[in-house]
Design an enzyme around this catalytic site. Structure first.
Site, PDB file in Angstrom:
ATOM      1  N   MET A 216     -11.945   4.931   0.501  1.00 20.88           N
ATOM      2  CA  MET A 216     -12.560   5.280   1.657  1.00 20.88           C
ATOM      3  C   MET A 216     -13.221   6.544   1.565  1.00 20.88           C
ATOM      4  SD  MET A 216      -9.456   3.439   3.981  1.00 20.88           S
ATOM      5  CE  MET A 216      -8.597   3.579   2.326  1.00 20.88           C
TER       6      MET A 216
ATOM      7  N   MET B 272     -11.716  -5.620   6.556  1.00 23.85           N
ATOM      8  CA  MET B 272     -10.772  -4.586   7.307  1.00 23.85           C
ATOM      9  C   MET B 272     -10.388  -5.177   8.656  1.00 23.85           C
ATOM     10  SD  MET B 272     -10.055  -2.083   5.255  1.00 23.85           S
ATOM     11  CE  MET B 272      -8.971  -1.401   6.436  1.00 23.85           C
TER      12      MET B 272
ATOM     13  N   ASP C 192      -4.836   3.693  -1.331  1.00 25.37           N
ATOM     14  CA  ASP C 192      -5.951   3.998  -0.459  1.00 25.37           C
ATOM     15  C   ASP C 192      -6.514   5.328  -0.581  1.00 25.37           C
ATOM     16  OD1 ASP C 192      -6.098   1.801   1.453  1.00 25.37           O
ATOM     17  OD2 ASP C 192      -3.824   2.269   1.724  1.00 25.37           O
TER      18      ASP C 192
ATOM     19  N   ASP D 191      -6.814  -6.261   5.224  1.00 24.77           N
ATOM     20  CA  ASP D 191      -6.196  -4.780   5.095  1.00 24.77           C
ATOM     21  C   ASP D 191      -6.099  -4.413   6.512  1.00 24.77           C
ATOM     22  OD1 ASP D 191      -5.310  -2.508   4.449  1.00 24.77           O
ATOM     23  OD2 ASP D 191      -6.872  -1.747   3.013  1.00 24.77           O
TER      24      ASP D 191
ATOM     25  N   HIS E 243      -8.725   1.281  -3.227  1.00 19.88           N
ATOM     26  CA  HIS E 243      -9.469   1.166  -2.006  1.00 19.88           C
ATOM     27  C   HIS E 243     -10.095   2.589  -1.640  1.00 19.88           C
ATOM     28  CE1 HIS E 243      -9.660  -0.035   2.664  1.00 19.88           C
ATOM     29  NE2 HIS E 243     -10.749   0.313   1.990  1.00 19.88           N
TER      30      HIS E 243
ATOM     31  N   HIS F 127      -1.614  -1.394  -3.971  1.00 24.57           N
ATOM     32  CA  HIS F 127      -2.853  -0.856  -3.500  1.00 24.57           C
ATOM     33  C   HIS F 127      -2.709   0.602  -3.232  1.00 24.57           C
ATOM     34  CE1 HIS F 127      -6.344  -1.987  -0.714  1.00 24.57           C
ATOM     35  NE2 HIS F 127      -5.685  -0.736   0.298  1.00 24.57           N
TER      36      HIS F 127
ATOM     37  N   SER G  52       0.778  -1.128  -0.069  1.00 21.14           N
ATOM     38  CA  SER G  52      -0.008  -0.001   0.067  1.00 21.14           C
ATOM     39  C   SER G  52       0.888   1.283   0.168  1.00 21.14           C
ATOM     40  CB  SER G  52      -0.878  -0.249   1.243  1.00 21.14           C
ATOM     41  OG  SER G  52      -1.644   1.228   1.447  1.00 21.14           O
TER      42      SER G  52
ATOM     43  N   MET H  71      -8.667   8.380   0.467  1.00 27.29           N
ATOM     44  CA  MET H  71      -9.578   8.851   1.622  1.00 27.29           C
ATOM     45  C   MET H  71      -9.802  10.309   1.716  1.00 27.29           C
ATOM     46  SD  MET H  71      -7.027   7.460   4.575  1.00 27.29           S
ATOM     47  CE  MET H  71      -6.418   5.902   4.737  1.00 27.29           C
TER      48      MET H  71
END
Ligand code: DX5
Ligand code: ZN
Length: 220
Positions: free
Chosen positions: A69, A138, A36, A176, A67, A34, A9, A38
């Site tokens: 979020m 998660m 992330d 994760d 991913h 990966h 990640s 956010m």
């Protein structure tokens, strides 16, 4: 099922050297990266948008695993696919329109993932399992790297593996949060096919070597 995949990640990468850090883990054998995303609303932290996904895309031939979020993922999924995501995972808690969000990803042409926070009832992931390419359990509260692995994730992975067996589909199970050389093998044994690792890889002084060490922890 294929061999266990470690997905580094880039949340924990040195962003000033993003392309170089991605190249280092790819050279060590990584096949997934990966990313992330956010938004500071769904989770109390802000990270990347589509432009960074595009930068990762240009830096690697790995599968770019995004991913999300973020709130209202159904509104933004296409932008991440257009930026180069190969898979886009949305959170069930982030929208009342989970199915619409999954279809937005599918229609945009990417692999479809659905994620659940640690204490969200597993039922939604069980019900959706065979419509997904990726089911993400998660093992920390999302929002930050470097948190401790929550062992309850292991039972949730085992349950999903059993549901997958009963239904006869091939959805990959992903975990994760808090994956390191101590938690990787237990997560694999519980059924995880894809292990996301941020600080254990990019928090190390040599991310390529750290990737190799983690890969060893789940091989054999
Ligand atoms: C957390 C993110 C993770 C994070 C994992 O909200 O979804 O992907 O990068 O970091 P580590 O491996 O340090 O727990
Ligand atoms: Zn993540």
């Amino acid at each position: 099922m294929p061999a266990t995949i470690i997905a580094p990640s880039v949340l924990s990468a040195d962003l000033g050297r993003l392309a170089e850090q991605v190249a280092a883990v790819e050279a060590a054998g990584a096949t997934w990266i990966h990313v992330d995303v956010m938004d500071g609303h769904f989770v109390p932290n802000l990270s990347f948008g589509p432009s960074v996904v595009g930068a990762v895309r240009r830096a690697t031939r790995c599968l770019v695993d995004v991913h999300l979020m973020i709130e209202a993922p159904e509104r933004w999924a296409t932008a991440y696919v257009d930026a180069g995501a190969d898979s886009v995972t949305v959170h069930a808690e982030a929208t009342p329109h989970v199915h619409r969000a999954l279809m937005a990803v599918r229609d945009a042409g990417a692999k479809v993932g659905l994620a659940l926070n640690p204490l969200t009832p597993l039922a939604v992931l069980e019900d959706a399992l065979c419509e997904l390419d990726l089911a993400l359990v998660m093992s920390v509260d999302p929002g930050f790297g470097g948190q401790r692995f929550l062992p309850a994730a292991l039972g949730r992975l085992e349950r999903l593996r059993e549901v997958r067996r009963l239904r006869g589909c091939r959805t990959l199970l992903q975990v994760d949060g808090g994956i390191d050389s101590g938690t990787a093998a237990p997560a694999r044994d519980a059924g995880a096919d894809v292990l996301v690792a941020g600080s254990a890889v990019f928090g190390a002084s040599d991310p390529g070597a750290a990737y190799t060490e983690l890969q060893r922890a789940v091989t054999g």
